[in-house]
Write a protein that holds these residues in place. Structure first.
Motif, PDB file in Angstrom:
ATOM      1  N   HIS A  18       0.873  -1.167   0.000  1.00 56.36           N
ATOM      2  CA  HIS A  18       0.000   0.000   0.000  1.00 56.36           C
ATOM      3  C   HIS A  18       0.921   1.231   0.000  1.00 56.36           C
ATOM      4  O   HIS A  18       1.078   1.925   1.005  1.00 56.36           O
ATOM      5  N   TRP A  19       1.530   1.486  -1.160  1.00 54.19           N
ATOM      6  CA  TRP A  19       2.620   2.445  -1.241  1.00 54.19           C
ATOM      7  C   TRP A  19       2.189   3.871  -0.917  1.00 54.19           C
ATOM      8  O   TRP A  19       2.893   4.592  -0.201  1.00 54.19           O
ATOM      9  N   GLU A  20       1.042   4.285  -1.426  1.00 54.71           N
ATOM     10  CA  GLU A  20       0.619   5.672  -1.216  1.00 54.71           C
ATOM     11  C   GLU A  20       0.337   5.944   0.258  1.00 54.71           C
ATOM     12  O   GLU A  20       0.764   6.970   0.799  1.00 54.71           O
ATOM     13  N   ARG A  21      -0.339   5.013   0.911  1.00 50.30           N
ATOM     14  CA  ARG A  21      -0.626   5.186   2.334  1.00 50.30           C
ATOM     15  C   ARG A  21       0.649   5.098   3.152  1.00 50.30           C
ATOM     16  O   ARG A  21       0.816   5.808   4.147  1.00 50.30           O
ATOM     17  N   ALA A  22       1.575   4.217   2.737  1.00 51.90           N
ATOM     18  CA  ALA A  22       2.846   4.091   3.446  1.00 51.90           C
ATOM     19  C   ALA A  22       3.628   5.395   3.368  1.00 51.90           C
ATOM     20  O   ALA A  22       4.166   5.886   4.375  1.00 51.90           O
ATOM     21  N   GLU A  23       3.679   5.981   2.172  1.00 50.50           N
ATOM     22  CA  GLU A  23       4.389   7.244   1.996  1.00 50.50           C
ATOM     23  C   GLU A  23       3.772   8.343   2.852  1.00 50.50           C
ATOM     24  O   GLU A  23       4.482   9.160   3.451  1.00 50.50           O
ATOM     25  N   TYR A  24       2.454   8.362   2.927  1.00 54.58           N
ATOM     26  CA  TYR A  24       1.760   9.341   3.769  1.00 54.58           C
ATOM     27  C   TYR A  24       2.196   9.201   5.226  1.00 54.58           C
ATOM     28  O   TYR A  24       2.463  10.202   5.910  1.00 54.58           O
ATOM     29  N   CYS A  25       2.278   7.972   5.705  1.00 55.23           N
ATOM     30  CA  CYS A  25       2.676   7.746   7.100  1.00 55.23           C
ATOM     31  C   CYS A  25       4.131   8.146   7.331  1.00 55.23           C
ATOM     32  O   CYS A  25       4.455   8.761   8.357  1.00 55.23           O
ATOM     33  N   PHE A  26       5.019   7.810   6.398  1.00 55.84           N
ATOM     34  CA  PHE A  26       6.416   8.190   6.547  1.00 55.84           C
ATOM     35  C   PHE A  26       6.573   9.714   6.572  1.00 55.84           C
ATOM     36  O   PHE A  26       7.359  10.265   7.352  1.00 55.84           O
ATOM     37  N   GLU A  27       5.821  10.395   5.723  1.00 53.66           N
ATOM     38  CA  GLU A  27       5.896  11.860   5.695  1.00 53.66           C
ATOM     39  C   GLU A  27       5.428  12.459   7.020  1.00 53.66           C
ATOM     40  O   GLU A  27       6.042  13.402   7.546  1.00 53.66           O
TER      41      GLU A  27
END
Length: 324
Positions: free
Chosen positions: A272-281
């Motif tokens: 779930h790349w988009e959600r993962a990136e959101y969390c990392f940001e």
């Protein structure tokens, strides 16, 4: 000392619900009522509850059975809260049991507290048939720790607090749109509203394990329900901003950043790349000057150098090479 209403939500737990009811019956401090809210069971839960209630009729002890279409545990608990008459509310899942002295100990402790304080205790564990029981004590709050900061890192399992009905009503009970960690959300919102949770040592309830696993649904896995996990982190951050009026302490910021980072890693693993990136940001937003990157040393080194998504892919590649 005050009337206690025990609220038991249930869904297809006919084989366990009488154990829960027996544990209420065995209390040294009897509740004024026990409310079983059947959340659309398709087994014989209704018959089992009715038969048990008929066999345990006694002045001062009543069992009320309420049925609703399947809407989830938060809805069932709110249903019970709406019909409860007691000033104290004890929530008990239908596959768990109360310690015989749970209500006595918590009522006595509550009498010494202020109106905006809620007592909570320890959770116990038991095997599937309930013959083996053992304590699983929580880590108590530090003396200089705020209630909210403590709750960010500790989940008070549903039956461990003795709730004041009026405080539950002030925050409108459980959020029914929360698909994961409903009690976690409730207790954080209570803290934001000004409630303090006061720890009283001692097992309050025993949670059942089946096949080595707790009888909690697996529908809330990251893979099946990623939005619920992102929501949990967003909700923690939003409530923290409200509680600390925007001036979030460094230690709490690190908790928030770590939570986002761990969730980001879980999401990345199931692509779930988009959600993962959101969390990392968001982890970076709350981290500021704290070390929040969670994982083995090679991963942390890669994450700082090439970013968390690439680092997660690199770590997965290494694991595949090693056959792990």
């Amino acid at each position: 000392m005050g009337a206690v209403s025990v609220v038991i939500p249930t869904f297809n737990r006919a084989q366990y619900v009488t154990d829960a009811l027996e544990s209420v019956w065995a209390q040294s401090y009897r509740p004024v009522e026990t409310i079983v809210v059947d959340d659309g069971s398709t087994d014989n839960t209704a018959t089992i509850v009715d038969e048990w209630a008929d066999a345990h009729q006694e002045d001062g002890f009543t069992v009320t059975y309420r049925y609703q279409e399947n809407a989830g545990a938060p809805s069932a608990r709110n249903h019970g809260l709406q019909v409860a008459s007691g000033q104290w509310i004890k929530f008990l899942d239908s596959d768990d049991i109360l310690h015989p002295e749970a209500l006595t100990a918590q009522i006595e402790a509550s009498q010494k507290l202020c109106e905006d304080e809620i007592v909570f205790g320890d959770l116990g564990r038991m095997d599937e048939d309930g013959t083996e029981q053992w304590p699983d004590p929580v880590e108590p709050p530090a003396l200089d720790e705020s209630t909210f900061a403590y709750l960010l890192n500790h989940i008070l399992v549903t039956p461990t607090p003795l709730h004041r009905q009026k405080l539950l009503e002030q925050v409108e009970g459980f959020r029914e749109d929360v698909q994961k960690g409903q009690e976690y959300d409730l207790h954080l919102r209570l803290a934001v509203s000004g409630v303090d949770f006061v720890y009283e040592p001692g097992v309050v309830a025993y949670k059942r394990s089946v096949g080595g696993q707790n009888t909690i649904t697996k529908a809330n896995s990251v893979e099946k329900n990623p939005d619920a996990h992102v929501f949990t982190q967003d909700n923690r951050a939003q409530l923290a901003r409200r509680y600390f009026d925007g001036d979030i302490p460094r230690r709490v910021r690190r908790m928030l950043a770590t939570g986002y980072w761990v969730t980001g890693r879980q999401l990345a693993r199931v692509q779930h790349w988009e959600r993962a990136e959101y969390c990392f940001e968001n982890a970076g937003v709350y981290a500021v000057d704290t070390d929040h990157i969670v994982g083995p040393a090679p991963y942390r080194w890669f994450a700082r150098g090439i970013g968390p998504i690439r680092a997660e892919n690199a770590l997965s590649f290494v694991k595949r090479l090693l056959g792990r």
